[in-house]
Structures are given as C-alpha cells and as structure tokens.
Write a protein that holds these residues in place. Structure first.
Motif, PDB file in Angstrom:
ATOM      1  N   CYS A 177       0.849  -1.191   0.000  1.00 53.73           N
ATOM      2  CA  CYS A 177       0.000   0.000   0.000  1.00 53.73           C
ATOM      3  C   CYS A 177       0.884   1.240   0.000  1.00 53.73           C
ATOM      4  CB  CYS A 177      -0.879  -0.020   1.245  1.00 53.73           C
ATOM      5  SG  CYS A 177      -1.571   1.572   1.708  1.00 53.73           S
ATOM      6  N   THR A 178       0.599   2.188  -0.900  1.00 58.16           N
ATOM      7  CA  THR A 178       1.354   3.445  -0.932  1.00 58.16           C
ATOM      8  C   THR A 178       0.541   4.571  -0.305  1.00 58.16           C
ATOM      9  OG1 THR A 178       0.464   4.048  -3.075  1.00 58.16           O
ATOM     10  CG2 THR A 178       2.505   2.777  -3.073  1.00 58.16           C
ATOM     11  N   LEU A 179      -0.569   4.222   0.334  1.00 57.71           N
ATOM     12  CA  LEU A 179      -1.553   5.187   0.818  1.00 57.71           C
ATOM     13  C   LEU A 179      -1.958   6.091  -0.354  1.00 57.71           C
ATOM     14  CD1 LEU A 179      -2.789   5.415   3.674  1.00 57.71           C
ATOM     15  CD2 LEU A 179      -1.447   7.457   4.021  1.00 57.71           C
ATOM     16  N   CYS A 180      -2.011   5.471  -1.553  1.00 57.13           N
ATOM     17  CA  CYS A 180      -2.320   6.197  -2.799  1.00 57.13           C
ATOM     18  C   CYS A 180      -1.521   7.494  -2.873  1.00 57.13           C
ATOM     19  CB  CYS A 180      -3.822   6.447  -2.939  1.00 57.13           C
ATOM     20  SG  CYS A 180      -4.732   4.983  -3.430  1.00 57.13           S
ATOM     21  N   TYR A 181      -0.199   7.360  -2.747  1.00 55.47           N
ATOM     22  CA  TYR A 181       0.672   8.543  -2.730  1.00 55.47           C
ATOM     23  C   TYR A 181       0.460   9.416  -3.960  1.00 55.47           C
ATOM     24  CZ  TYR A 181       4.811  11.157  -1.307  1.00 55.47           C
ATOM     25  OH  TYR A 181       5.669  12.155  -0.870  1.00 55.47           O
TER      26      TYR A 181
ATOM     27  N   ARG B  83      16.598   6.679  -2.630  1.00 52.46           N
ATOM     28  CA  ARG B  83      16.757   7.502  -3.832  1.00 52.46           C
ATOM     29  C   ARG B  83      15.669   8.581  -3.842  1.00 52.46           C
ATOM     30  NH1 ARG B  83      15.210   7.161  -9.149  1.00 52.46           N
ATOM     31  NH2 ARG B  83      13.659   5.637  -8.521  1.00 52.46           N
ATOM     32  N   ALA B  84      16.070   9.850  -3.888  1.00 55.14           N
ATOM     33  CA  ALA B  84      15.087  10.934  -3.792  1.00 55.14           C
ATOM     34  C   ALA B  84      14.066  10.859  -4.932  1.00 55.14           C
ATOM     35  CB  ALA B  84      15.801  12.280  -3.807  1.00 55.14           C
ATOM     36  N   GLY B  85      14.497  10.397  -6.108  1.00 50.92           N
ATOM     37  CA  GLY B  85      13.599  10.317  -7.251  1.00 50.92           C
ATOM     38  C   GLY B  85      12.463   9.329  -7.064  1.00 50.92           C
ATOM     39  N   ALA B  86      12.595   8.419  -6.073  1.00 49.75           N
ATOM     40  CA  ALA B  86      11.547   7.426  -5.838  1.00 49.75           C
ATOM     41  C   ALA B  86      10.245   8.087  -5.392  1.00 49.75           C
ATOM     42  CB  ALA B  86      12.007   6.410  -4.797  1.00 49.75           C
ATOM     43  N   LEU B  87      10.349   9.246  -4.724  1.00 43.11           N
ATOM     44  CA  LEU B  87       9.143   9.975  -4.320  1.00 43.11           C
ATOM     45  C   LEU B  87       8.361  10.388  -5.554  1.00 43.11           C
ATOM     46  CD1 LEU B  87      10.460  12.301  -1.484  1.00 43.11           C
ATOM     47  CD2 LEU B  87       8.834  10.450  -1.237  1.00 43.11           C
ATOM     48  N   LYS B  88       9.078  10.919  -6.543  1.00 43.11           N
ATOM     49  CA  LYS B  88       8.424  11.375  -7.775  1.00 43.11           C
ATOM     50  C   LYS B  88       7.859  10.168  -8.537  1.00 43.11           C
ATOM     51  CE  LYS B  88       9.080  14.334 -11.735  1.00 43.11           C
ATOM     52  NZ  LYS B  88       9.992  14.536 -12.855  1.00 43.11           N
ATOM     53  N   ASP B  89       8.626   9.086  -8.582  1.00 44.04           N
ATOM     54  CA  ASP B  89       8.139   7.879  -9.267  1.00 44.04           C
ATOM     55  C   ASP B  89       6.800   7.448  -8.701  1.00 44.04           C
ATOM     56  OD1 ASP B  89      10.483   7.982 -10.603  1.00 44.04           O
ATOM     57  OD2 ASP B  89      11.356   6.155  -9.758  1.00 44.04           O
ATOM     58  N   ASN B  90       6.689   7.478  -7.364  1.00 40.71           N
ATOM     59  CA  ASN B  90       5.454   7.052  -6.730  1.00 40.71           C
ATOM     60  C   ASN B  90       4.312   8.040  -6.995  1.00 40.71           C
ATOM     61  OD1 ASN B  90       5.398   4.511  -4.962  1.00 40.71           O
ATOM     62  ND2 ASN B  90       7.412   5.348  -4.523  1.00 40.71           N
ATOM     63  N   MET B  92       3.894   9.680  -9.765  1.00 43.87           N
ATOM     64  CA  MET B  92       3.560   9.728 -11.188  1.00 43.87           C
ATOM     65  C   MET B  92       2.576   8.647 -11.636  1.00 43.87           C
ATOM     66  SD  MET B  92       4.848  12.255 -12.678  1.00 43.87           S
ATOM     67  CE  MET B  92       4.880  13.397 -11.322  1.00 43.87           C
ATOM     68  N   LYS B  93       2.149   7.769 -10.709  1.00 42.64           N
ATOM     69  CA  LYS B  93       1.245   6.674 -11.099  1.00 42.64           C
ATOM     70  C   LYS B  93      -0.092   7.260 -11.579  1.00 42.64           C
ATOM     71  CE  LYS B  93       3.867   3.241  -9.377  1.00 42.64           C
ATOM     72  NZ  LYS B  93       4.144   2.899  -7.995  1.00 42.64           N
ATOM     73  N   PRO B  94      -0.753   6.587 -12.517  1.00 45.78           N
ATOM     74  CA  PRO B  94      -2.021   7.122 -13.026  1.00 45.78           C
ATOM     75  C   PRO B  94      -3.160   6.968 -12.016  1.00 45.78           C
ATOM     76  CG  PRO B  94      -1.539   5.009 -14.041  1.00 45.78           C
ATOM     77  CD  PRO B  94      -0.346   5.361 -13.203  1.00 45.78           C
ATOM     78  N   VAL B  95      -4.102   7.902 -12.081  1.00 48.34           N
ATOM     79  CA  VAL B  95      -5.260   7.908 -11.178  1.00 48.34           C
ATOM     80  C   VAL B  95      -6.442   7.241 -11.884  1.00 48.34           C
ATOM     81  CG1 VAL B  95      -6.967   9.466 -10.174  1.00 48.34           C
ATOM     82  CG2 VAL B  95      -4.548   9.920  -9.839  1.00 48.34           C
ATOM     83  N   SER B  96      -7.149   6.346 -11.196  1.00 53.28           N
ATOM     84  CA  SER B  96      -8.317   5.694 -11.790  1.00 53.28           C
ATOM     85  C   SER B  96      -9.629   6.286 -11.281  1.00 53.28           C
ATOM     86  CB  SER B  96      -8.313   4.190 -11.490  1.00 53.28           C
ATOM     87  OG  SER B  96      -7.206   3.572 -12.095  1.00 53.28           O
ATOM     88  N   PHE B  97      -9.664   6.611  -9.986  1.00 50.30           N
ATOM     89  CA  PHE B  97     -10.879   7.180  -9.397  1.00 50.30           C
ATOM     90  C   PHE B  97     -10.783   8.708  -9.473  1.00 50.30           C
ATOM     91  CE2 PHE B  97     -11.023   2.945  -7.798  1.00 50.30           C
ATOM     92  CZ  PHE B  97     -12.365   2.659  -7.578  1.00 50.30           C
ATOM     93  N   ALA B  98     -11.678   9.307 -10.256  1.00 48.63           N
ATOM     94  CA  ALA B  98     -11.575  10.751 -10.492  1.00 48.63           C
ATOM     95  C   ALA B  98     -11.943  11.546  -9.253  1.00 48.63           C
ATOM     96  CB  ALA B  98     -12.471  11.147 -11.651  1.00 48.63           C
ATOM     97  N   GLY B  99     -12.829  11.026  -8.422  1.00 48.40           N
ATOM     98  CA  GLY B  99     -13.262  11.756  -7.231  1.00 48.40           C
ATOM     99  C   GLY B  99     -14.619  12.420  -7.470  1.00 48.40           C
ATOM    100  N   ARG B 100     -15.393  12.555  -6.401  1.00 49.08           N
ATOM    101  CA  ARG B 100     -16.766  13.026  -6.523  1.00 49.08           C
ATOM    102  C   ARG B 100     -16.862  14.438  -7.096  1.00 49.08           C
ATOM    103  NH1 ARG B 100     -21.473  12.604  -1.999  1.00 49.08           N
ATOM    104  NH2 ARG B 100     -23.148  13.332  -3.347  1.00 49.08           N
ATOM    105  N   GLU B 101     -15.920  15.308  -6.721  1.00 53.81           N
ATOM    106  CA  GLU B 101     -15.987  16.693  -7.206  1.00 53.81           C
ATOM    107  C   GLU B 101     -15.940  16.746  -8.721  1.00 53.81           C
ATOM    108  OE1 GLU B 101     -16.682  18.961  -4.981  1.00 53.81           O
ATOM    109  OE2 GLU B 101     -16.591  17.323  -3.532  1.00 53.81           O
TER     110      GLU B 101
END
Lengths: 245, 202
Positions: A177-181, B83-90, B92-101
């Motif tokens: 789980c990434t807590l959806c980071y 690796r500091a770049g790992a934060l950005k990698d995480n 950058m993942k695509p979003v599937s649930f757009a959210g109610r708004e």
C-alpha cells in the motif's frame, strides 16, 4: 530589421525581457499550491462500528493500483469470537473481501469486520531491514517502495508484523500500500476511502490542524494493531476488539 | 610449559646450553651486516617502499570513489537512505478514481439528488466504478450501469457481522428476489418509486 537603430533595439530587447519574465511567471503559477512534503504527516482512521464488510475498499484498491489477482494491498477480515474465547477468534477473508462476504446468520458468536492495510509505521520494521534502501519512510510519513531499486530479497516481507507486503509476481519487487501517494499528493483521498460507502475509512493528515482526525483521536476509544511492537503505526482504529491480531 | 627465561631471549637453548641457530631480528641484521651484505641500508630504499604503499592506497581510494559514483544512483541520500527520485516515481502513477468533485462538475442533478438523501455521503464511483478515463474524455464511452441487485445486497444483505445500526434486509424474504430498484431509487433511497403508497410511513 536591417535599419534597426540602437533605440529600437533597446526597446525591442526590453519588451522581450518583460514578456519572457511574464511567461515564466505564468508557467510557474500553473501549479498554484505545489505539494510540500514538510506540510503533511499522513495516516488513516478506521471506524470498526461503521465497517459493513462490503469489500468496496479492497476492490477499489485493486482497480486503482493494478494489484495482481490473489494479492492484496488492503483487505477485510471477518472475525468471529465464540463465547469468551477471545484468544482464538475465527478469522476469514475470502479474496481479501473484494467480492464481499457470504452473510453470516445470527448466532451467539460475536462477529465484526476489520479492514487492514499497511500501517505506515513511523519506525517501520520493513524499512529497517531493507539492505539497499529501496523501501523508506517518506518525509510526509508514507512507507514507499522504490521499484527501480528493489532487489526482491524479501526481507521486508518477512519483517512486516502486519503481513501487508508481498512480492509482485511479474515485477519481482516488493509491493505494498502506498496510501495512494499519487492521489494524496494532488489533493485527492485514497481510492479505498473514496470507495467506502459508510465513511469507515478516512485519510488523515496529522499535521493539518483542521483535519477531523484530531477530534477523532481525542474523543474515541482508539487502538493501533500490535501496539506492543512499538512500530509507531499511523492507522488508528476506533473501538477495535481485543481479539484482533 | 616452562617459564621464559633470559636464556630464551638470547636464543640459547636452556636445555642444552648451546646457542641456537635462530636469533632475534636485531642479531640477524647484525649477522648479515658483518658478513658483508651487498645492499647497504639506506633511508631512500625504505622511502621507495612507503611511496609504493601510498600510491597503492591512493589508487584504491580512487577506484572506490569511481565505483561508488557509478553504482549509487542520483539523489540517493538527499532526504534519507533512499533515492530521492523514488518519491516522484510514486507520485507519477495514473489515477483511476476521479473523485466526486470531478463527477459533480458535469452531473449536477444526480449529485444534488444524492446529497439530499440517505446515500448523500457515498461517492459516485463507489457504485459506478473508477471513471477517470470517462472524466478525461467523456466521449470515450458511457460507464456501464451497475447491477443494482448485486450492488445493493453487497451492503444491505443481513449479516450478523455488520453493525446493528446499519440498515439490513434478508433479500429473499424482503422482496422474494425482485430487483431492488423496482421499488427503491438508489440515488434517493426510501420508497421514491412507490411514493403514493408508502412514503407516508417513512
């Protein structure tokens, strides 16, 4: 253009400079509130009294994070405690609860649902054992995996006291789980909290003084999983039964 | 074991009293010098050894630094042991649930109706599934209607493990297996569809 006088040249150069500055400012303001890791400390609250075991959270997590079949970043357990034998509860979690549960008939046993996920510990055992620095606690309190750096040695899978890690069958790296980071850093809530129909699961920012998490922690009976292990878990359960392991 | 005596230190065998062939380093050096050793002791000769040793050490450090530079990825250790770049990698993942708004940005009426009723706090995508692709390009496809029968039961079928305050029915005895949305309007639960008959009771 050939007959450009010195005066004209300065005029044009000045305009160019002003315009390019304006363009740069406009580009910078394209991200109005750039995310700062220093301003957040993420966790989650789970209200056991609200969980109905529908499994929407587990299914949503799979859809959002492309979690492989038969692996779970979050799952739901159904506990049944017979009589007063709280030390030996019967626990089931078919497909992690993704497809819901078969209804349980009324009986003398005490029964309830417990959603589980990575506890995003402040002093994570999994982070401590990683030999290469591929898993880490981010500055905003989320335990993440560096997929490009993980060697797949499985130490972290073994070290996690909550069983929340697995080796991705295709990538052969640790997955969790990434807590959806990717969502919470752009102002969205996690997929599981988004999909929870009763509000049993809620994303919490412990550094935000306006976050309802503070009220939640102050006014309810709160417990974390395996507190004796002093992992600094940041998944806070309301009214968690003592039988839960 | 017998104790070490002065005889031992001189290299004499205390048992025989004779001088042994082995003696301490100082005595050996003296012996070589006395016998006319061809290479005389010079401070320069020892210095050359030291310089060689130092060069080897420096070369070792240089190789270590070069290998370290090549092996450790960019940004490692900037924020911690990762690796500091790992934060950005995480991120950058695509979003599937757009959210109610996002849903409510176009679908005003269902959102308003939903907010007014008992299902008011439930997000659209809880029932309709992840719709970020539809939100990004509405023309790409219309989301399929969820199967109301299975969907309603997932939350509202009687189950002893569910909290007692949560509204539950045993669907078989409640409706004999009829579709839930033949009587109930999911966006406005209650008895909206048969309002004339029963809404007064609720």
């Amino acid at each position: 253009m050939k007959d450009l006088s010195r005066r004209q040249l300065f005029e044009k150069a000045g305009r160019f400079l002003i315009l390019s500055n304006a363009a740069a400012a406009a580009l910078n303001s394209a991200e109005p509130n750039p995310y700062s890791t220093a301003d957040h400390w993420w966790g989650m609250t789970i209200d056991i009294d609200q969980c109905i075991g529908c499994g929407n959270c587990a299914a949503a997590c799979q859809a959002e994070n492309k979690v492989p079949e038969e692996f779970h970043r979050t799952w739901i357990e159904r506990y049944q405690v017979q009589g007063d034998d709280y030390q030996h509860p019967q626990v089931e979690s078919p497909h992690g609860g993704r497809e819901g549960f078969t209804p349980l008939p009324e009986s003398a046993a005490k029964s309830f649902y417990v959603p589980k996920l990575c506890n995003h510990c402040a002093t994570s055992p999994c982070v401590q054992v990683c030999p290469v620095g591929a898993t880490f606690e981010s500055p905003d309190g989320v335990v993440l995996v560096d997929e490009s750096y993980c060697v797949g040695c499985r130490y972290c899978v073994q070290a996690c006291p909550y069983g929340t890690r697995f080796i991705h069958p295709e990538k052969q790296v640790a997955d969790k789980c990434t807590l959806c980071y990717h969502r919470i850093t752009q102002g969205l809530t996690t997929a599981c909290a988004e999909a929870c129909p009763t509000g049993a699961r809620k994303l919490a920012d412990l550094k935000d003084p306006k976050d309802p998490v503070h009220e939640f922690l102050r006014t309810n009976t709160i417990q974390v999983l395996k507190p004796q292990m002093a992992t600094g878990s940041k998944v806070y359960y309301k009214n968690l039964d003592g039988a839960v392991r | 074991m017998f104790p070490v005596t002065s005889e031992h230190r001189r290299g004499n065998n205390p048992l025989t009293g004779q001088a042994s062939n082995e003696c301490d380093p100082a005595c050996a050096k003296q012996a070589r010098g006395d016998k006319g050793g061809s290479v005389p002791d010079s401070p320069l000769r020892n210095g050359a050894h030291l310089i060689l040793l130092l060069a080897a050490l420096l070369a070792g450090i240089a190789i270590f630094l070069v290998v370290r530079q090549a092996v450790i990825p960019e940004g490692f250790g900037l924020y911690g042991h990762y690796r500091a770049g790992a934060l950005k990698d995480n991120r950058m993942k695509p979003v599937s649930f757009a959210g109610r708004e996002v849903c409510a940005g176009c679908h005003f009426d269902p959102d308003e109706a939903l907010r007014a009723g008992k299902h008011g706090k439930i997000s659209c995508e809880t029932c309709h599934g992840p719709q970020s692709a539809h939100a990004a390009d509405p023309a790409s496809g219309v989301p399929a209607k969820p199967n109301a029968q299975g969907l309603c039961r997932r939350c509202h079928e009687s189950d002893a493990a569910k909290p007692a305050h949560f509204p539950q029915v045993a669907s078989v005895s409640h409706s004999g297996g009829a579709a839930c949305n033949s009587c109930h309007e999911p966006h406005k639960p209650g008895f909206a569809k048969i309002a004339g008959e029963r809404s007064g009771k609720k």
